[in-house]
Design a protein around this motif. Structure first.
Motif, PDB file in Angstrom:
ATOM      1  N   GLN A 135       0.821  -1.201   0.000  1.00 10.37           N
ATOM      2  CA  GLN A 135       0.000   0.000   0.000  1.00 10.37           C
ATOM      3  C   GLN A 135       0.861   1.259   0.000  1.00 10.37           C
ATOM      4  OE1 GLN A 135      -2.790   1.259  -1.007  1.00 10.37           O
ATOM      5  NE2 GLN A 135      -4.112   0.127   0.437  1.00 10.37           N
ATOM      6  N   THR A 136       0.379   2.291  -0.658  1.00 15.34           N
ATOM      7  CA  THR A 136       1.064   3.586  -0.646  1.00 15.34           C
ATOM      8  C   THR A 136       0.118   4.632  -0.076  1.00 15.34           C
ATOM      9  OG1 THR A 136       0.366   3.965  -2.924  1.00 15.34           O
ATOM     10  CG2 THR A 136       2.554   3.047  -2.608  1.00 15.34           C
ATOM     11  N   PRO A 137       0.538   5.384   0.964  1.00 16.87           N
ATOM     12  CA  PRO A 137      -0.367   6.336   1.621  1.00 16.87           C
ATOM     13  C   PRO A 137      -0.917   7.408   0.687  1.00 16.87           C
ATOM     14  CG  PRO A 137       1.580   5.929   2.963  1.00 16.87           C
ATOM     15  CD  PRO A 137       1.842   5.289   1.635  1.00 16.87           C
ATOM     16  N   ASP A 138      -0.118   7.832  -0.287  1.00 18.64           N
ATOM     17  CA  ASP A 138      -0.582   8.915  -1.161  1.00 18.64           C
ATOM     18  C   ASP A 138      -1.535   8.410  -2.240  1.00 18.64           C
ATOM     19  OD1 ASP A 138       1.615   7.496  -2.198  1.00 18.64           O
ATOM     20  OD2 ASP A 138       2.013   9.082  -3.665  1.00 18.64           O
ATOM     21  N   ARG A 139      -1.492   7.113  -2.554  1.00 25.55           N
ATOM     22  CA  ARG A 139      -2.398   6.533  -3.545  1.00 25.55           C
ATOM     23  C   ARG A 139      -2.950   5.206  -3.006  1.00 25.55           C
ATOM     24  NH1 ARG A 139      -0.831   4.634  -8.018  1.00 25.55           N
ATOM     25  NH2 ARG A 139       1.384   4.395  -7.544  1.00 25.55           N
ATOM     26  N   PRO A 140      -3.788   5.261  -1.987  1.00 23.22           N
ATOM     27  CA  PRO A 140      -4.299   4.015  -1.398  1.00 23.22           C
ATOM     28  C   PRO A 140      -5.137   3.217  -2.391  1.00 23.22           C
ATOM     29  CG  PRO A 140      -5.496   5.915  -0.546  1.00 23.22           C
ATOM     30  CD  PRO A 140      -4.337   6.461  -1.323  1.00 23.22           C
ATOM     31  N   ASP A 141      -4.932   1.920  -2.391  1.00 17.79           N
ATOM     32  CA  ASP A 141      -5.625   1.011  -3.301  1.00 17.79           C
ATOM     33  C   ASP A 141      -6.792   0.373  -2.551  1.00 17.79           C
ATOM     34  OD1 ASP A 141      -6.468  -1.099  -4.912  1.00 17.79           O
ATOM     35  OD2 ASP A 141      -4.451  -1.540  -5.637  1.00 17.79           O
ATOM     36  N   TRP A 142      -8.018   0.613  -3.018  1.00 12.22           N
ATOM     37  CA  TRP A 142      -9.189   0.084  -2.325  1.00 12.22           C
ATOM     38  C   TRP A 142      -9.207  -1.434  -2.320  1.00 12.22           C
ATOM     39  CZ3 TRP A 142     -12.450  -3.110  -4.941  1.00 12.22           C
ATOM     40  CH2 TRP A 142     -12.473  -3.028  -6.336  1.00 12.22           C
ATOM     41  N   LYS A 143      -8.633  -2.067  -3.353  1.00 15.50           N
ATOM     42  CA  LYS A 143      -8.598  -3.528  -3.388  1.00 15.50           C
ATOM     43  C   LYS A 143      -7.773  -4.080  -2.229  1.00 15.50           C
ATOM     44  CE  LYS A 143      -8.727  -3.625  -8.484  1.00 15.50           C
ATOM     45  NZ  LYS A 143      -8.246  -2.253  -8.716  1.00 15.50           N
ATOM     46  N   LEU A 144      -6.655  -3.419  -1.952  1.00 12.79           N
ATOM     47  CA  LEU A 144      -5.800  -3.870  -0.856  1.00 12.79           C
ATOM     48  C   LEU A 144      -6.465  -3.623   0.493  1.00 12.79           C
ATOM     49  CD1 LEU A 144      -2.290  -2.647  -2.082  1.00 12.79           C
ATOM     50  CD2 LEU A 144      -3.323  -4.911  -2.330  1.00 12.79           C
ATOM     51  N   ILE A 145      -7.169  -2.502   0.613  1.00 11.59           N
ATOM     52  CA  ILE A 145      -7.873  -2.202   1.866  1.00 11.59           C
ATOM     53  C   ILE A 145      -8.958  -3.242   2.112  1.00 11.59           C
ATOM     54  CG2 ILE A 145      -9.319  -0.513   3.064  1.00 11.59           C
ATOM     55  CD1 ILE A 145      -7.846   1.680   1.477  1.00 11.59           C
ATOM     56  N   SER A 146      -9.702  -3.597   1.075  1.00  8.14           N
ATOM     57  CA  SER A 146     -10.734  -4.621   1.211  1.00  8.14           C
ATOM     58  C   SER A 146     -10.116  -5.973   1.537  1.00  8.14           C
ATOM     59  CB  SER A 146     -11.557  -4.711  -0.076  1.00  8.14           C
ATOM     60  OG  SER A 146     -12.618  -5.632   0.056  1.00  8.14           O
ATOM     61  N   ALA A 147      -8.968  -6.259   0.924  1.00  7.94           N
ATOM     62  CA  ALA A 147      -8.270  -7.513   1.218  1.00  7.94           C
ATOM     63  C   ALA A 147      -7.850  -7.568   2.680  1.00  7.94           C
ATOM     64  CB  ALA A 147      -7.053  -7.658   0.312  1.00  7.94           C
ATOM     65  N   ASP A 170     -15.216   4.317   0.849  1.00  8.03           N
ATOM     66  CA  ASP A 170     -14.999   5.766   0.725  1.00  8.03           C
ATOM     67  C   ASP A 170     -14.244   6.088  -0.555  1.00  8.03           C
ATOM     68  OD1 ASP A 170     -16.331   6.357   3.072  1.00  8.03           O
ATOM     69  OD2 ASP A 170     -14.505   6.423   4.298  1.00  8.03           O
ATOM     70  N   ILE A 171     -13.335   5.179  -0.936  1.00  7.52           N
ATOM     71  CA  ILE A 171     -12.538   5.377  -2.145  1.00  7.52           C
ATOM     72  C   ILE A 171     -13.303   4.908  -3.375  1.00  7.52           C
ATOM     73  CG2 ILE A 171     -10.388   4.749  -3.315  1.00  7.52           C
ATOM     74  CD1 ILE A 171      -9.152   4.320  -0.541  1.00  7.52           C
ATOM     75  N   GLN A 172     -14.004   3.785  -3.251  1.00  8.25           N
ATOM     76  CA  GLN A 172     -14.718   3.181  -4.381  1.00  8.25           C
ATOM     77  C   GLN A 172     -16.166   2.913  -3.971  1.00  8.25           C
ATOM     78  OE1 GLN A 172     -13.057   2.939  -7.144  1.00  8.25           O
ATOM     79  NE2 GLN A 172     -14.354   1.738  -8.501  1.00  8.25           N
ATOM     80  N   PRO A 173     -17.013   3.952  -3.975  1.00 10.10           N
ATOM     81  CA  PRO A 173     -18.405   3.775  -3.516  1.00 10.10           C
ATOM     82  C   PRO A 173     -19.162   2.735  -4.332  1.00 10.10           C
ATOM     83  CG  PRO A 173     -17.832   6.105  -3.711  1.00 10.10           C
ATOM     84  CD  PRO A 173     -16.722   5.336  -4.361  1.00 10.10           C
ATOM     85  N   ASN A 174     -19.983   1.938  -3.623  1.00  5.15           N
ATOM     86  CA  ASN A 174     -20.867   0.947  -4.244  1.00  5.15           C
ATOM     87  C   ASN A 174     -20.126  -0.161  -4.990  1.00  5.15           C
ATOM     88  OD1 ASN A 174     -23.238   2.331  -3.389  1.00  5.15           O
ATOM     89  ND2 ASN A 174     -23.002   3.744  -5.106  1.00  5.15           N
ATOM     90  N   GLU A 175     -18.851  -0.336  -4.707  1.00  7.17           N
ATOM     91  CA  GLU A 175     -18.113  -1.435  -5.342  1.00  7.17           C
ATOM     92  C   GLU A 175     -18.661  -2.769  -4.829  1.00  7.17           C
ATOM     93  OE1 GLU A 175     -15.903  -4.223  -6.993  1.00  7.17           O
ATOM     94  OE2 GLU A 175     -15.881  -2.116  -7.667  1.00  7.17           O
ATOM     95  N   PRO A 176     -19.152  -3.637  -5.741  1.00 11.14           N
ATOM     96  CA  PRO A 176     -19.825  -4.858  -5.290  1.00 11.14           C
ATOM     97  C   PRO A 176     -18.943  -5.822  -4.514  1.00 11.14           C
ATOM     98  CG  PRO A 176     -19.558  -4.842  -7.676  1.00 11.14           C
ATOM     99  CD  PRO A 176     -19.217  -3.468  -7.196  1.00 11.14           C
ATOM    100  N   SER A 177     -17.659  -5.920  -4.864  1.00 11.24           N
ATOM    101  CA  SER A 177     -16.800  -6.858  -4.137  1.00 11.24           C
ATOM    102  C   SER A 177     -16.602  -6.425  -2.693  1.00 11.24           C
ATOM    103  CB  SER A 177     -15.448  -7.015  -4.843  1.00 11.24           C
ATOM    104  OG  SER A 177     -14.717  -5.805  -4.803  1.00 11.24           O
ATOM    105  N   ILE A 178     -16.544  -5.112  -2.457  1.00 12.65           N
ATOM    106  CA  ILE A 178     -16.402  -4.625  -1.074  1.00 12.65           C
ATOM    107  C   ILE A 178     -17.699  -4.864  -0.317  1.00 12.65           C
ATOM    108  CG2 ILE A 178     -15.825  -2.667   0.394  1.00 12.65           C
ATOM    109  CD1 ILE A 178     -14.544  -1.330  -2.049  1.00 12.65           C
ATOM    110  N   LEU A 179     -18.820  -4.525  -0.927  1.00 12.86           N
ATOM    111  CA  LEU A 179     -20.118  -4.739  -0.280  1.00 12.86           C
ATOM    112  C   LEU A 179     -20.335  -6.220   0.025  1.00 12.86           C
ATOM    113  CD1 LEU A 179     -22.270  -2.326  -2.465  1.00 12.86           C
ATOM    114  CD2 LEU A 179     -21.752  -2.025  -0.029  1.00 12.86           C
ATOM    115  N   SER A 180     -19.886  -7.088  -0.882  1.00 15.24           N
ATOM    116  CA  SER A 180     -20.009  -8.528  -0.656  1.00 15.24           C
ATOM    117  C   SER A 180     -19.161  -8.960   0.531  1.00 15.24           C
ATOM    118  CB  SER A 180     -19.606  -9.294  -1.915  1.00 15.24           C
ATOM    119  OG  SER A 180     -19.727 -10.689  -1.717  1.00 15.24           O
TER     120      SER A 180
END
Length: 278
Positions: A135-147, A170-180
């Protein structure tokens, strides 16, 4: 649901299934296109999610041959490890990613895949550390946060996991994989109504894939609505895949009577007293 019933529900009925589904969600944080990039990697005839067991084994063999020719190549190694995990060969996938990570220590995608392989192999704290390095603080990856959330769920840290999912949303609203993933987090603690709310929201998104709907089918079925669950499970799948998924659902739901007996037992004064001593 009472706390004692939640513990019983999680430990005795759904723990293995929910954990495996979270591993699947973790493995599916990227899209099929992300996982199966082209180049030196053999092309696949269909999306991985649509392959049967024979096709998965064949694709894994082909990727394995490409990996043997060039074990330092990050794309080949990551894709091969992903297919190994889909075949249930978690420790072999981890060994592959260890070698790829040694050869590519600064590659963000490699570190993320290495963390996922560690999680699939049960090395949860190591997985969190590895994904944290990706992860990089200046460009956080929502996939990694969900992981990270999926790993925390498997460590029994539901509150921390759900916060990570909300950070990802917050980064990727309504992303189905996160909601799942968020919905399956509530499955792990036995809150099926809340789980269904999030999974229905996930399934309603245009980019939702079949795995999201299969998670929804499981949660609906666990609430005793099997005809509806079967209808959900059969959408967008071949008859063979649908039959396999429905058979899995039936196997899970055959434990419902046992769960109901445990629920009744947990409501007795003795059971309540026992739960207070834990």
């Amino acid at each position: 649901m009472p706390a004692s019933l939640t513990t019983t529900f999680t430990n005795r009925i759904l723990q293995g299934a929910a954990a495996s589904l979270l591993v699947l969600a973790l493995a599916g944080c990227s899209t099929t296109k992300d996982r199966m990039t082209t180049g030196s990697v053999p092309k696949l005839t269909k999306p991985v999610e649509e392959m049967d067991a024979t096709e998965l084994r064949s694709a894994t063999d082909r990727l394995g041959q490409a990996y043997e020719k060039n074990p330092r190549d990050p794309v080949t190694g990551v894709n091969y490890a992903n297919l190994l995990r889909m075949n249930g060969r978690d420790m072999q996938a981890l060994a592959v990613m260890q070698q790829v990570a040694i050869a590519n220590p600064a590659d963000r995608n490699v570190l993320a895949a290495y963390g996922k392989a560690q999680a699939a192999a049960g090395q949860f704290q190591q997985a969190l550390d590895t994904i944290g390095r990706a992860q990089t603080p200046d460009r956080p990856d929502w996939k990694l946060i969900s992981a990270q959330g999926a790993i925390l769920d498997q460590m029994g840290r539901a509150s921390d996991a759900r916060q990570r999912y909300r950070d990802a949303l917050d980064i990727q609203p309504n992303e189905p994989s996160i909601l799942s993933n968020l919905g399956m987090s509530y499955v792990l603690t036995g809150d099926l109504r809340t789980a269904e709310t999030y999974l229905r929201s996930a399934a309603s998104q245009p980019t939702a894939d079949s795995r999201v709907r299969q998670n929804l089918a499981l949660v609906v079925g666990l609430q005793g609505r099997f005809p509806e669950a079967e209808q959900i499970a059969r959408r967008e799948l071949s008859p063979q895949q649908a039959d396999a998924n429905v058979a899995y659902l039936r196997g899970m739901l055959s434990q419902q009577n046992s769960w109901q007996k445990l629920a009744a037992k947990d409501k007795t004064p003795q059971a309540a007293g026992d739960s207070n001593t834990n």
